[in-house]
Each structure stands twice: as C-alpha cells, then as structure tokens.
Motif scaffolding. Structure first.
Motif, PDB file in Angstrom:
ATOM      1  N   TYR A 336       0.841  -1.238  -0.148  1.00  0.00           N
ATOM      2  CA  TYR A 336      -0.085  -0.034   0.014  1.00  0.00           C
ATOM      3  C   TYR A 336       1.045   1.195  -0.089  1.00  0.00           C
ATOM      4  O   TYR A 336       2.016   1.117   0.257  1.00  0.00           O
ATOM      5  N   PHE A 337       0.426   2.309  -0.446  1.00  0.00           N
ATOM      6  CA  PHE A 337       0.988   3.713  -0.396  1.00  0.00           C
ATOM      7  C   PHE A 337       1.103   4.044   1.073  1.00  0.00           C
ATOM      8  O   PHE A 337      -0.084   4.028   1.694  1.00  0.00           O
ATOM      9  N   ASN A 338       2.212   4.718   1.375  1.00  0.00           N
ATOM     10  CA  ASN A 338       2.264   5.370   2.616  1.00  0.00           C
ATOM     11  C   ASN A 338       1.668   6.611   2.720  1.00  0.00           C
ATOM     12  O   ASN A 338       1.833   7.668   2.083  1.00  0.00           O
ATOM     13  N   GLY A 563       6.510  -3.854  11.828  1.00  0.00           N
ATOM     14  CA  GLY A 563       4.978  -3.296  11.480  1.00  0.00           C
ATOM     15  C   GLY A 563       4.735  -1.936  12.021  1.00  0.00           C
ATOM     16  O   GLY A 563       3.497  -1.477  11.765  1.00  0.00           O
ATOM     17  N   GLY A 564       5.655  -1.267  12.739  1.00  0.00           N
ATOM     18  CA  GLY A 564       5.350  -0.040  13.384  1.00  0.00           C
ATOM     19  C   GLY A 564       5.527   1.227  12.466  1.00  0.00           C
ATOM     20  O   GLY A 564       5.117   1.467  11.195  1.00  0.00           O
ATOM     21  N   HIS A 573       7.428  -0.882   8.391  1.00  0.00           N
ATOM     22  CA  HIS A 573       6.171  -0.373   8.466  1.00  0.00           C
ATOM     23  C   HIS A 573       5.002  -1.314   7.720  1.00  0.00           C
ATOM     24  O   HIS A 573       3.826  -0.974   8.054  1.00  0.00           O
ATOM     25  N   THR A 574       5.350  -1.884   6.685  1.00  0.00           N
ATOM     26  CA  THR A 574       4.524  -2.924   6.263  1.00  0.00           C
ATOM     27  C   THR A 574       4.198  -4.143   6.614  1.00  0.00           C
ATOM     28  O   THR A 574       3.952  -5.200   6.129  1.00  0.00           O
ATOM     29  N   THR A 652      -6.326  -0.497   4.150  1.00  0.00           N
ATOM     30  CA  THR A 652      -4.930  -0.215   3.971  1.00  0.00           C
ATOM     31  C   THR A 652      -4.050  -1.063   4.544  1.00  0.00           C
ATOM     32  O   THR A 652      -3.118  -1.696   4.127  1.00  0.00           O
ATOM     33  N   HIS A 653      -4.277  -1.226   5.811  1.00  0.00           N
ATOM     34  CA  HIS A 653      -3.096  -1.845   6.896  1.00  0.00           C
ATOM     35  C   HIS A 653      -3.146  -3.573   6.678  1.00  0.00           C
ATOM     36  O   HIS A 653      -2.342  -4.211   6.963  1.00  0.00           O
ATOM     37  N   HIS A 654      -4.545  -4.169   6.522  1.00  0.00           N
ATOM     38  CA  HIS A 654      -4.977  -5.543   6.544  1.00  0.00           C
ATOM     39  C   HIS A 654      -4.794  -5.886   5.144  1.00  0.00           C
ATOM     40  O   HIS A 654      -4.575  -7.110   4.676  1.00  0.00           O
ATOM     41  N   GLY A 655      -5.520  -5.211   4.300  1.00  0.00           N
ATOM     42  CA  GLY A 655      -5.672  -5.462   2.720  1.00  0.00           C
ATOM     43  C   GLY A 655      -7.247  -5.722   2.427  1.00  0.00           C
ATOM     44  O   GLY A 655      -8.054  -6.109   3.449  1.00  0.00           O
ATOM     45  N   VAL A 656      -7.439  -5.561   1.210  1.00  0.00           N
ATOM     46  CA  VAL A 656      -8.956  -5.984   0.765  1.00  0.00           C
ATOM     47  C   VAL A 656      -8.666  -6.718  -0.424  1.00  0.00           C
ATOM     48  O   VAL A 656      -7.940  -6.299  -1.111  1.00  0.00           O
TER      49      VAL A 656
END
Length: 783
Positions: A336-338, A563-564, A573-574, A652-656
């Motif tokens: 994902y984009f930051n 992951g932070g 961070h991802t 964003t952070h888990h995904g779709v």
C-alpha cells in the motif's frame, strides 16, 4: 505450629515482594503535576516581522513571561522591554494593578519600520519604540466598535468569480449562478439531492442559498466542482445518555469491506454558454481522488486517483476547456501507499512536480517535469525522507525532515535537511544533534528557529542559517524545579525483534524512589502502528500515562515492533500487512524477555500491558495470545473487531480483496437494432480481519476493558463485543464505561480511568488489593 508457619509464610511473601504496597500518592503527585508552573515553555515560536528575518517571541520561565527580539543578521537577541517599566506605565493608563510576570498584553504587531511595536491591554492601544524605550497610548477602544459593513444580499452565500461578475451558490442541492450586473439567476444543475449534493453541506434540507463546492479559474470563464455520492453509505448510531432525555445520534461510517462507499465526481462549468462537463476521472471501482491546483491563481487543474486496494495511483491533468484527462504518470506500490509522508507539490504553474515515493524501499523525493517525465532524484539513501517543511522556488531547494540518516543511531529522530530540486540525490544535513528537530523558517528562507529535544534530552532552541550554522542560542527551560520533585528522565534501550535481527528502540520509566536492589513488575505501553508507534519522540514530562504509572511501583516500558512506524523503511512499517491483529505480539513478548534478562530488578513473572485505541486492541490480543506470559492488561477504546472499524484503517493496513467476475449481457445495437451478447466485468471488494473476539476463550490473566459511550471513532460496539465474547467464554474481567466520552478521554473521566488503571495493575501485579476498599476514587490521598 501450622498457624505459625502460615503466618510466617505470609510475612515472607510480603517481605520478598510478592505483595507490595502500591504508591498511589506518588502517582497522583505526578499525574497532577503542573508542568506549566514547573517548567514553563519548552520551545520558541517565532513571530517573524513582515518581509523580514527579524522576529519576536515570548517565553515562560519560573519568573514569569519574558519577551525577546531577535535580529538574525546582526546576530543579536535582547528583551523587547523592561518588564518593571512596562508594568508601571500600563498601570498608569489602566489604573489597575499589573503583574510584571504576567503582563496582560495581547495582539503584538510591528510597524514596517521594525522598531515600533503595537499591542493592546484591555481596551487600550499602545505603541512602544524598542530602540528608544518610549511608550505611547495611541487610542482607546472603549468607543462603540463600528459594525462591519453588511454583505450584499446576493453574496450572503456563494463564491464570487475573480472578476466579481458572477456568484455561484447552491439551493436545494443544485447549483445556481447569479450575474451580478443585472441579478439574473440561472439554474445550472437539476440532479442534486441529499447526500449527492453540489452544496458544501450535503445533508442540509434547507431550500435557502448555501455555499457550494466551487473553485473558480482565474479567467472567470469557468469553474470546477467536486461532488460526492454518499447516498448508499450506511450509518452508525450512538446514544447520548447524558442529555435530559437520552437521544440518538446518527453518522455515516464506512467499514472495511463495505459494498457501498463514497463515489467521487468532478465537473467543469462554462459561464458563457452555461455548459456542464463531467470530467472522466473514473478508472477503478470505488477509487478516491484528490484535487490539486498550482499557484495562487487557479489556471490549471490536476488530480490524483487511488485504487481502492491502495496500491496503484495515477497523477492526471485536466484540460479546463474540454475536460479531457491526461495521465502524466502512474505508480504501483505494494502492499500500500504510505499515507503519512506522501507528498505532491506543483511548482512554477505545474512545470515542476515534486513527488514522494517509497519505490526504493525508503521514502524519498523525486522531480518530474510538467508532462510527467522523471527528471531526477532529489533525495536518496538507506534512510527516510519525510515531512516537507519548505520549498524555495527561487533557490530551487527543498527543506525536509530526515530519519535514520546516521548509521547506528535510533532512526526515529527528525533532522532538518535540504536538497536541490535539480540535484542528483545528494542532501545536506543542517541539524547534527541526535534529537527530534522542528524548524520554523523565516519568509526569506535564510534562517530558521530550530527547536529540538528527545524524551531523554532537555529541550533546546537555537537560531540557524539555511546552511545549518548556529547563529544564536535562544531561550531554554530551567528544569531545576522539575528535578526537585523527584522526576527523572526515562532511559533509552535497544532490543532485538523476535527474528533476532531487527533492532527495536524504546524507553524505560522508573519510580522516583527506584531501588535497584528490589524487583519490580514490568508494564508495556503499546501502540502497534502502522502509522505511528508509542515511542515519544520529543521531551515529555508525563509521557502520556507512563511517568505516573511508574510511580505506583512499576518499571514501565515502550518500544517499537515490526510493522510499526513509517519513520523507518517500507519493509518495517508494512510488516503487518495481512496480519493486522497478530503482527506486533511476538516482538512485545520477546522484547520484555530480553529486558528481564538484562535487568535483575525486573520481575518477569509479573508482566502487564496497556494501550489506547490500536494499543487497546493490541493489549487485549497480547494477553489472550500469550495467556501464560502477561498477567494483567488494560485496554481502552480498542478496535477489537476491525471489521466494524473504518475502511481506511482496515483496508490499507490489512488489505482488501478485489474479486472480479464476468457476466454475459444482451444489448441492442443502436444502429442496426440487432441484439448482441457482450461480457461485462463485475468488481467487488471483500475483507475479513481476524478479531480479538476469536481469542476470548484463551484469557487467563486479568483484563480491564474501557470505552467511552460516545466514541464515534472506535465505536463502543468494539468493546461491547469483546465483553460479550468473554462472558460467553465464562471469563472474569472488568468493564468500565465512561459516560459522554469520545475516543480521547478528557477531564474527570480521564483521571478516573487513569486511577482505575493504577488499581488494576496494583492488584494483579503488586498484590495490593487496598483499592477494593476505596469508596472514593482518590481515597488513597486521605490514608
């Protein structure tokens, strides 16, 4: 004999620390500490004079507020005035006593001569010459103020064209244009409705004039409007239990995986022929768009569109006359984009584009031309370029924050850097100190005030030139009174993540009466990110709840987890993508184990964990995932079920998941009239995020859940669902509901929560159950 042995065993437990008395009085002292009185100011906020590098600032110390005047070119700093003189002169005019330590002055400005200061006291206006020391009362504002001239009726609501020929506004959610010279009104649209409106307020049911989402082009011949369709978005509900009659409040809320999300449209309007053009911005289903216009005068229009999966972006230019869209460049960035540091800046009317990207695994700035061609890399290296502070278009230079530039240091501290827009990736670091630097530049960009500190470094303020050379030391705080209270700075440490390779950085807080020969339970304060971490980056006296909590009798720590923070590289961070619940847990456990091995004063058999919001989510997940490791947890406002939390966070952070299907459809040819079969692509999105509810059966320790009943960010249903799961699993736990509190607790409820947290950890980590007898929340202060 048996009774004697039992009594002796109990005394042995008490003496060896199995049961220790919680020091709630000391915690209360630090919670209620008046940091403003003890410390005063910790940074300099410069007030630059018009068209000048000179500035003034106020600074509070133990002897009150002082005012300073700085001339960078002369490398001089002096007090603006003598406080005794100023207090006496003001008192002569107002006939009131004046405290020189708290002068009641306001509205300080300087004339263009840069030596005459104007200010107000009550209703009196003064001028003061900072060179001669002459103070003059220029007038009094006791006169009845002249009311502002009434706005024209036609301009009460609406947006004027740059040449003031037209006003555009909304009525009943549609657009109207009024020609000023003859007051002729023209209705421009007919398809507006509630939640699909051209008005700024898309839910207003009034038929009166309302402001519209209108932006005019400089030539006054056309304007553009952004419209959102929110008609199918579902609502959430909260009850205001504190109103005279409990009332229901409703608000729109899009959750991860929702079928219906906001749809965005863009329109151009021509004032001459009243023509409306719908700009073809659509490319991906459920995409989002952001609009950009370079310069002060709007002559060009651009937009970004982002795919719902958050991993593809197009940057596009719109032809204002035809609505034609041209893609200037695209980028794919998985997973994902930051969002934290993403930047797009348009310079020189769009001829230069500055773009931030993590394409190399580290965030950096890139330079494109007006047609979307990459010209050069502005910054580069195995570190992160972050917040853009200033752009010098004349000098073709950008100033920005950089993180992790010095190998071997903690990577979280921001240093100020500059780089040439037309350069080759080389940057110049302007602030060498290992600390979080915050720069405030003068208008010319020749100088900046640099406020810097760490949580374990006293604040410092200096004046530098744009090459990083220190010009002056500015005011700094006196912390003597703070240290006299027993306050101590936290101690930094470095650990390894559970992979045994990745460095993790953190801080440790100890009680003011810390004794290294004793053992203390350890409590981890957590926030998992990925958009930030719980690590304090600047000087902080209370450090959220950590300083006061340590005084109860604990060692309190906070450190990062894979992951932070996006201050580090993209991999870091991802790390948790696709694993939103579990990714930080192993690192927290592993880090605490390392600290317990390193420091003999830490009792690794008594481990606590707490956090708010994402930290509340993480602390509950931790005690349920490692039930034999964590003894007690406090989880406030936790998003325990991210499937009912907001779309941005979860997707964003888990995904779709983007699910495509193909459907055959019969259509009639408009020319021949014959039927034909086409295959139509259907796209839908699904999301399923693991929840804390699924872990409830594992709980062995002592968990306290807390939520505000008016939280419209993390809905109280998150906590209630967790409580329901624990009930059904037959678990014993504590549940605290704070009436009227939203996501951030405030006032008395916040203090109540903080004390309840002390009591919870006091009982289950120290063995002190005295709080169970407290009939008042602060009864310990009267013992």
């Amino acid at each position: 004999m048996i009774k004697f042995f039992t009594c002796s065993l109990f005394c042995f437990f008490v003496l060896t620390g199995v049961c220790q008395k919680a020091n709630y009085k000391q915690a209360e002292k630090f919670m209620k500490m008046d940091t403003r009185a003890l410390v005063g100011s910790t940074s300099v906020a410069p007030n630059y004079l018009k068209k000048s590098d000179k500035f003034w600032y106020s600074y509070r110390k133990a002897d009150g507020v002082r005012y300073f005047f700085v001339d960078p070119k002369a490398k001089s700093q002096r007090e603006l005035f003598d406080r005794d003189f100023m207090a006496a002169e003001i008192s002569k005019v107002t006939h009131k006593p004046v405290n020189k330590q708290e002068l009641p002055i306001s509205g300080i400005t300087f004339k263009d001569d840069e030596r005459t200061m104007k200010f107000m006291v009550d209703t009196f206006r003064f001028e003061y010459n900072i060179n001669t020391g002459r103070l003059v009362k220029i007038d009094s504002a006791r006169k009845k103020p002249t009311p502002p001239a009434p706005r024209k009726k036609t301009g009460l609501f609406g947006t004027y064209s740059p040449d003031s020929s037209y006003i555009v506004y909304a009525k009943s959610h549609n657009l109207y244009m009024l020609r000023v010279k003859d007051s002729v009104e023209t209705q421009l649209t007919t398809d507006g409705e509630i939640k699909y409106s051209y008005a700024s307020s898309g839910t207003d049911t009034s038929t009166a004039r309302r402001d519209a989402r209108v932006t005019w082009f400089e030539n006054s011949e056309r304007f553009y409007v952004r419209r959102t369709d929110r008609r199918k978005i579902k609502s959430l509900y909260l009850v205001n239990n504190l109103s005279s009659r409990p009332t229901l409040s409703e608000y729109e809320y899009v959750m991860a995986g929702d079928e219906n999300v906001q749809q965005e449209e863009l329109y151009l309007f021509d004032t001459l022929n009243k023509k409306q053009i719908k700009v073809p911005v659509e490319k991906w289903k459920d995409q989002t768009i952001r609009l950009f216009t370079p310069g002060k005068k709007v002559e060009r229009l651009y937009f970004l569109r982002k795919k719902r999966t958050c991993d593809e972006i197009d940057f596009c230019r719109v032809n204002p006359e035809t609505g034609e869209v041209k893609v200037l460049f695209s980028e794919i960035d998985k997973p994902y984009f930051n969002n934290e540091f993403f930047n797009l800046s348009l310079l020189n009317d769009g001829e230069d584009i500055i773009w931030w990207s993590e394409r190399t695994g580290h965030g950096h700035f890139y330079h494109y031309d007006g047609e979307g061609n990459l010209k050069n890399t502005i910054s580069s290296g195995a570190w992160t370029a972050g917040k853009l502070i200033k752009i010098d278009t004349v000098g073709r230079t950008i100033y920005f924050e950089g993180y992790g530039q010095v190998k071997g240091e903690c990577p979280y501290f921001a240093r100020i850097n500059k780089a040439r827009i037309d350069g080759n990736g080389q940057v110049e670091m302007l602030t060498p100190e290992q600390a979080t630097h915050e720069a405030v530049f003068s208008g010319s960009g020749r100088y900046f005030v640099d406020n810097y500190s760490r949580v374990d470094l006293e604040p410092k303020s200096v004046l530098r030139d744009n090459k990083g050379k220190k010009i002056l030391d500015l005011a700094s705080p006196d912390l003597a009174a703070l240290y006299a209270t027993g306050w101590r700075m936290p101690e930094p440490f470095t650990l390894k993540a559970a992979d045994g390779v990745t460095d993790l950085y953190g801080y440790m807080w100890k009680p003011a009466d810390f004794d290294s020969t004793k053992t203390y339970p350890i409590i981890s304060y957590v926030y998992p990110g990925p958009q930030t971490e719980a690590i304090p980056l600047k000087f902080s006296i209370k450090a959220a709840y950590n300083t006061a909590l340590a005084q109860v009798g604990f060692v309190v720590v906070t450190f990062g987890h894979r992951g932070g923070s996006p201050l580090r590289d993209k991999w870091y961070h991802t790390f948790g993508h696709g694993n939103l619940r579990d990714y930080p847990l192993a690192d927290d456990k592993c880090g605490i184990e390392q600290l317990a091995e390193r420091y003999p004063f830490i009792d690794k058999s008594k481990v606590g964990i707490f956090g708010h919001s994402g930290g509340g989510f993480m602390s509950t997940a931790a005690i349920c995932t490692y039930p034999d490791f964590y003894t007690a947890a406090v989880s406030s406002a936790g998003n325990h079920d991210n499937n009912i939390y907001n779309q941005w966070w979860g997707e964003t952070h888990h995904g779709v998941n983007e699910v495509k299907s193909f459907e055959k459809k019969t259509v009639k040819d408009s020319v021949t009239g014959k039927d034909s079969t086409i295959t139509e692509e259907k796209v839908k999105f699904t999301s399923r995020i693991p929840t804390n509810i699924e872990l409830a059966k594992n709980l062995k320790g002592y968990l306290m859940l807390v939520t505000g009943d008016s939280d419209n960010n993390v809905h109280p249903a998150n906590t209630i669902r967790m409580a329901d799961a624990l009930l059904r699993a037959g678990k014993n736990f504590d549940l605290v509901i704070l009436p009227g509190q939203r996501h951030g607790f405030q006032g008395m409820p916040q203090e109540f929560y903080q004390r309840k947290m002390w009591f919870h950890f006091g009982k289950y980590l120290l063995g002190d159950f005295s709080s169970d007898k407290f009939r008042e929340i602060d009864a310990f202060m009267r013992l």
